[in-house]
Design a protein around this motif. Structure first.
Motif, short mmCIF file in Angstrom:
data_model
loop_
_atom_site.label_atom_id
_atom_site.label_comp_id
_atom_site.label_asym_id
_atom_site.label_seq_id
_atom_site.Cartn_x
_atom_site.Cartn_y
_atom_site.Cartn_z
N LEU A 565 -18.15 -1.92 -16.38
CA LEU A 565 -19.48 -2.34 -15.95
C LEU A 565 -19.69 -2.16 -14.45
N CYS A 566 -18.63 -1.84 -13.72
CA CYS A 566 -18.72 -1.77 -12.26
C CYS A 566 -19.67 -0.66 -11.83
N THR A 567 -20.54 -0.98 -10.85
CA THR A 567 -21.52 0.03 -10.39
C THR A 567 -21.02 0.79 -9.16
N SER A 568 -19.80 0.61 -8.77
CA SER A 568 -19.20 1.30 -7.61
C SER A 568 -19.98 1.03 -6.33
N CYS A 569 -20.40 -0.24 -6.12
CA CYS A 569 -21.27 -0.53 -4.98
C CYS A 569 -20.49 -0.80 -3.71
N ASP A 571 -19.06 -3.42 -2.73
CA ASP A 571 -19.17 -4.77 -2.18
C ASP A 571 -17.84 -5.53 -2.23
N LYS A 574 -15.26 -4.20 0.10
CA LYS A 574 -15.39 -4.58 1.51
C LYS A 574 -14.79 -5.96 1.75
N CYS A 608 -21.24 -9.33 -6.64
CA CYS A 608 -21.15 -8.18 -7.56
C CYS A 608 -22.46 -8.01 -8.34
N PRO A 609 -23.13 -6.89 -8.16
CA PRO A 609 -24.41 -6.71 -8.84
C PRO A 609 -24.25 -6.61 -10.36
N ALA A 610 -23.10 -6.20 -10.82
CA ALA A 610 -22.92 -6.03 -12.27
C ALA A 610 -22.38 -7.29 -12.91
N LYS A 611 -22.06 -8.30 -12.07
CA LYS A 611 -21.48 -9.55 -12.57
C LYS A 611 -20.26 -9.28 -13.45
N HIS B 36 -26.01 3.36 -5.53
CA HIS B 36 -24.57 3.65 -5.64
C HIS B 36 -24.18 3.93 -7.08
N ALA B 37 -24.71 3.11 -7.98
CA ALA B 37 -24.33 3.25 -9.38
C ALA B 37 -24.78 4.61 -9.94
N PRO B 189 -23.63 0.35 -15.92
CA PRO B 189 -23.15 1.72 -15.74
C PRO B 189 -22.90 2.50 -17.03
N ARG B 213 -32.14 -1.54 -8.30
CA ARG B 213 -32.28 -2.72 -7.44
C ARG B 213 -32.27 -2.34 -5.97
N ARG B 226 -31.82 -8.93 -15.27
CA ARG B 226 -30.40 -8.86 -14.99
C ARG B 226 -29.68 -10.10 -15.46
#
Ligand SMILES: Cc1ncc(C[n+]2csc(CCOP(=O)(O)OP(=O)(O)O)c2C)c(N)n1
Ligand code: SF4
Ligand SMILES: [Mg+2]
Lengths: 637, 317
Positions: A565-569, A571, A574, A608-611, B36-37, B189, B213, B226
């Motif tokens: 589910l990770c969006t590779s952002c 965050d 970092k 995390c945007p994807a939670k 990014h996604a 994703p 977003r 979301r």
């Protein structure tokens, strides 16, 4: 096709047919190549076939040129296409050069009317300040592309000028050969010629492969340079091999056996795509002449055709296949000799193959890996049982092997040669005298007793035929033995199965009887008939499948990431680049739990945007797990 | 030839591209930005399909999202505002051999580029069009875009937007010859990837609107969808976007929808109570303008000259 073209075509065909064996060979035009089969059949009927060496060569050369033309054109097209692409690459590179940004070049690329709207000088100035221009081609790549382009151009020029085929050893009909696109050369040079051809081909392959890699942007010097240098003609594809002008050698068995058997073998071993035509006239009773067909077959990877002008179907099909093979190829062709009568010469040729003195076959290694797929024996059974002696009787040179006897001398112990030669269980009568039927001047049948040598010759030919048959899978002793063995095994197995079935039936009968007795004793409800009584007889009924224990709920105490589910952002990355890392899909996973704190886990989970980060419970000694932090973590659940 | 082909490693195909072979310059989007996604989904697709970087082009207009080509190490064209599609059509018209992605934003595509958008969909050239819709002008810092929700406050509309927002899916489904229309969300994703993949596999103009977003200016627009997967309606069908069971499980709210049913697609597109994702419509049989424009490729200069001569002869009197 246009009418005029058809007329020209027709005229050429006519003149070729008219020439026949009597006159000098007429140069057959390309058009003659297409109706080859019809032509041969027609020629055979009228004894007008390219029977002498030069016209045979011309005839086959034309066939070869036509068969290979498409491949040659494809290759030339490929060379043109690749050269074009390489030129494009160089042009694109040139357009990145400082010169391409000059006011003149800019103005030229804008076109004539653009001056009104654009200031070429200002544009040029702006271009020269560009900090991050396009990537330039590396100088070694440029050199390689230029060299490859030059090579491709040279090869295509060379290929366009080269003849359709080179002919060796038939200088006497230069005009005819040139008419079908060939070029005559002295025989001696063939091996050297082939070696030269091989070097040219390696160079061509290298250029073509380099160009393809460059065009696809896939050239990697570390990987390809050495391979390309080692590349030789054996890596050529079929198309590439047949697109080069072929070397055609015309020979007679006599000349070959006296002068160049060694060279013949070397040529075949070399694998060069050379085409050898051996025109064989008449017969050789001495057995001293090498069997060139068998010799060539023994080289295994050589295409071999043994055929006869008297069997035009077989010859035309065989030659057509030969003209397409990229391998070394040998055709031994039986042709009529000079004779006082044309029809006699043709009859001899016909009888030689009908009597199996001269077997017709084709051995084509491109057809497969086994004898059965590679070797085809041409079997034609004449109504009369002919022997090689029947053919030999037609040759004046073998006249001495026959003695005609008057009817008064006919005896019982005289047996017809075909019977005499027929395989039999019992030993032949020692006194049997073999003869063949011949006709006297009035057409009455006469007996001609044959000599010992003639009988030996016939036996030799018959043995040769039997061996060929075995190779072709007809009456193959080993195969027959194997079949008998398998049949025996099947029969035995069948008997065993029957026995086993009887035993089983007996056993089952017994257990069924016991079951019934028990049923009677205990009442029908208590003993259920098994679903497949027969199959399960003597076995315990299968236990009921056990209840599969419900999977325990995962102890969700440990932290984890739902990586998919990770969006590779970036965050979490970092926050702690050691604890969170990317996998091969550039999606985060918990790489090292001990590299970070509980607080970091919670913060990452929050942003995390994807939670998809689950912080779980803190590790015992983690001081960051304050009550406030635990409360934040609880909210995330 | 000769059974053993020792030529094999000279075949151009034997190159393998890894994910990093598609990564361009350093990504400058804000942390947490949905772009990014999308970028990593496209890079993953390129790797999985082994697209040759030098045979791939990413074309964009202007905007945050339109910085996309810089972040791919393929060919790229960061063009004029609103003009990604005409540039892409131009490339496609003579380059049938390339893989072309168009990345555009809601401002880029649905405001200044609207005319091009409508005709590019009609032309149905083989393009993978990704509309990164954050409901705002991001790059220029927070101005109302055509897709900004009614009442949303921005720099240009401090008291809230006056209009009902434009629905890009409904618009696209209204254009004749539309051939592939799908919608997805950046925060899932696997669904994003599967949708872009299906779009790339479709031959024709594939239009994918991605809810994207922008944590700076439209943080809350997608928050409900979301936080609550029940607000998302997942369209499923055998001919739709293929999904794993794990992904299906994430969306309890589903509707079976046959992507060949245009009327139903339009109905679903207009629903305002849910955020509908999946494949609305696909028509593999639509006419493609690039098949016409690519005619006569590969002709030698000689043949071209001859054709020109012949055309000129036609003018002779
Ligand atoms: C012709 C022209 N008009 C206006 C602008 C100013 N401008 C730059 S980006 C932008 C909006 C971009 O919005 P969007 O396409 O949604 O991209 P985002 O930044 O949201 O990803 C505008 C109006 C411009 N660059 N060029
Ligand atoms: S402003 Fe918004 S759209 Fe632009 S990069 Fe930042 S988060 Fe992404
Ligand atoms: Mg936007």
């Amino acid at each position: 096709m246009k009418d005029a073209a058809i007329e020209v075509w027709r005229e050429k065909l006519r003149s070729f047919l008219k020439a026949g064996v009597d006159g000098q060979p007429a140069p057959p035009p390309e058009a003659v190549l297409y109706p080859v089969k019809a032509l041969l059949a027609w020629g055979a009927r009228h004894h007008r076939l390219p029977a002498d060496a030069p016209s045979l060569a011309v005839f086959y050369g034309g066939m070869l040129a036509a068969a290979r033309k498409p491949a040659r054109e494809r290759l030339l097209e490929d060379l043109t296409r690749l050269s074009g692409k390489l030129r494009d690459l160089l042009a694109a590179e040139d357009s990145h050069s400082p010169e391409a940004a000059s006011p003149e070049a800019v103005s030229a690329s804008l076109g004539m009317e653009a001056e009104v709207f654009f200031d070429a000088a200002a544009l040029s100035e702006a271009l020269s300040h560009s900090t991050r221009g396009p990537l330039r081609m590396r100088p070694d790549r440029r050199r390689r592309i230029e060299a490859t382009l030059a090579a491709l151009e040279e090869y295509s020029r060379e290929m366009r000028m080269a003849p359709a085929f080179w002919l060796f050893g038939a200088g006497e009909s230069a005009a005819g050969i040139e008419a079908v696109g060939g070029r005559p050369s002295p025989h001696a040079g063939v091996l050297g010629f082939c070696e030269g051809l091989r070097d040219r081909l390696s160079g061509l392959l290298r250029a073509v492969r380099t160009a393809r890699l460059e065009v696809e942007n896939a050239f990697d010097p570390a990987r390809h340079q050495e391979r390309l240098e080692q590349l030789d003609w054996r890596s050529a594809t079929r198309d590439e091999l047949v697109s080069l002008p072929a070397a055609v050698v015309v020979e007679t068995p006599e000349r070959l056996s006296q002068e160049s058997v060694g060279a013949f073998g070397r040529l075949l071993r070399s694998g060069y795509p050379v085409q050898i035509l051996i025109r064989q006239q008449g017969e050789d009773l001495s057995g001293l002449r090498p069997d060139f067909g068998s010799l060539a077959v023994a080289h295994r990877e050589v295409f071999v055709l043994q055929s006869s002008l008297a069997c035009p179907d077989h010859l035309s099909q065989g030659l057509a296949r030969m003209s397409e093979t990229p391998r070394p190829a040998v055709a031994v062709i039986s042709a009529p000799a000079q004779a006082e009568s044309k029809s006699l010469a043709w009859q001899r040729t016909l009888l030689l193959y009908l009597s199996r003195a001269f077997p017709l076959y084709c051995y084509d290694p491109d057809r497969g890996q086994t004898w059965a797929s590679r070797f085809q024996l041409h079997e034609e059974r004449p109504e009369e049982a002919l022997t090689p002696a029947d053919a030999a009787a037609l040759f004046p040179e073998f006249r001495c092997h026959f003695r005609v006897i008057p009817e008064s001398a006919w005896k019982d112990e005289q047996v017809e040669l075909c019977e005499y030669l027929a395989p039999r269980e019992d030993a032949p009568t020692p006194r049997a005298v073999p003869f063949v039927w011949v006709a006297d001047s009035e057409g009455r049948p006469e007996r001609a007793i044959v000599s010992r040598e003639m009988v030996r010759y016939c036996l030799d030919r018959l043995r040769a035929w039997t061996l060929l048959e075995e190779l072709a899978g007809i009456r193959n002793e080993q195969a027959e033995a194997a079949v008998a063995q398998v049949r025996k095994e099947i029969e035995e197995a069948a008997t065993n199965r029957e026995q086993a079935a009887i035993e089983k039936a007996k056993r089952e009968g017994a257990s069924e009887a016991i079951r019934r007795v028990v049923a009677v004793l205990t009442g029908p409800e208590l003993v259920k008939r098994p679903a497949k009584a027969a199959a399960l007889a003597g076995q315990e009924p299968a236990p009921a499948p056990q209840q599969i224990a419900a999977e325990p709920a995962p102890a969700s105490e440990a932290p984890y990431i739902d990586s998919f589910l990770c969006t590779s952002c970036n965050d979490c990355f970092k926050i702690n680049a050691r604890m969170f890392q990317y996998d091969a899909n550039k999606q985060a996973y918990l790489a090292d739990r001990s590299a970070g704190t509980f607080a970091e886990l919670v913060k990452a989970a929050e942003v995390c945007p994807a939670k998809c980060i689950h912080p779980g419970n803190p590790r015992p000694a983690d001081t960051t797990a304050t009550p406030a932090m635990l409360a934040r973590a609880a909210k995330l659940k | 030839m000769f059974e053993l082909n020792d030529d094999w490693d000279l075949e151009p195909k034997s190159r393998v591209c890894l994910l990093e072979d598609y990564a361009g310059s350093e990504v400058r989007w804000c942390p947490g930005c949905g772009d990014h996604a999308v970028l990593s989904a496209v890079q993953r697709l390129a790797r999985d399909k082994q697209l040759a970087p030098e045979k791939t082009v990413v074309v964009s207009g202007i905007g945050c999202s339109s910085r996309f080509p810089h972040y791919m190490s393929t060919y790229g064209f960061h063009g004029l505002h609103g003009r990604a599609l005409p540039v892409a059509c131009g490339i496609r018209s003579r380059r049938p051999d390339l893989d072309i992605f168009v990345v555009t934003g809601d401002g880029d595509c649905c405001a200044i580029g609207t005319a091009h958008w409508i005709h590019a969909i009609r032309y149905n050239m083989d393009l993978t069009i990704l509309l990164l819709d954050n409901n705002i002008y991001g790059l220029t810092k927070n101005q109302t875009s055509p897709t900004t929700p009614f009442g949303w406050r921005s720099q240009t509309h401090p008291r809230g937007s006056f209009f009902a927002s434009l629905n890009p899916i409904a618009v696209t489904l209204g254009i004749q010859n539309a051939s592939f229309v799908a919608q997805t969300i950046d925060w899932c994703p696997p669904h994003l990837y599967a949708t872009i993949r299906a779009a790339h596999e479709h031959k024709g103009a594939s239009f994918v609107r991605i809810f994207q977003r922008c944590p700076h200016f439209t943080e809350d627009v997608f928050a409900q969808a979301r936080e609550d997967p029940g607000r998302v309606l997942l369209m499923t069908h055998a001919q739709g976007i293929p999904l794993d069971a794990a992904v299906l499980k994430m969306f309890p709210n589903r509707a079976g929808h046959d992507p060949s049913n245009l009327a139903e697609a339009r109905e679903l597109a207009c629903r305002e109570d849910v955020c509908t994702i999946g494949l609305f419509y696909r028509n593999p049989g639509g006419s493609r303008y690039d098949e016409v424009t690519a005619q006569g490729l590969g002709k030698t200069p000689g043949e071209k000259l001859a054709a020109i001569e012949m055309a000129l002869d036609g003018f002779m009197v």
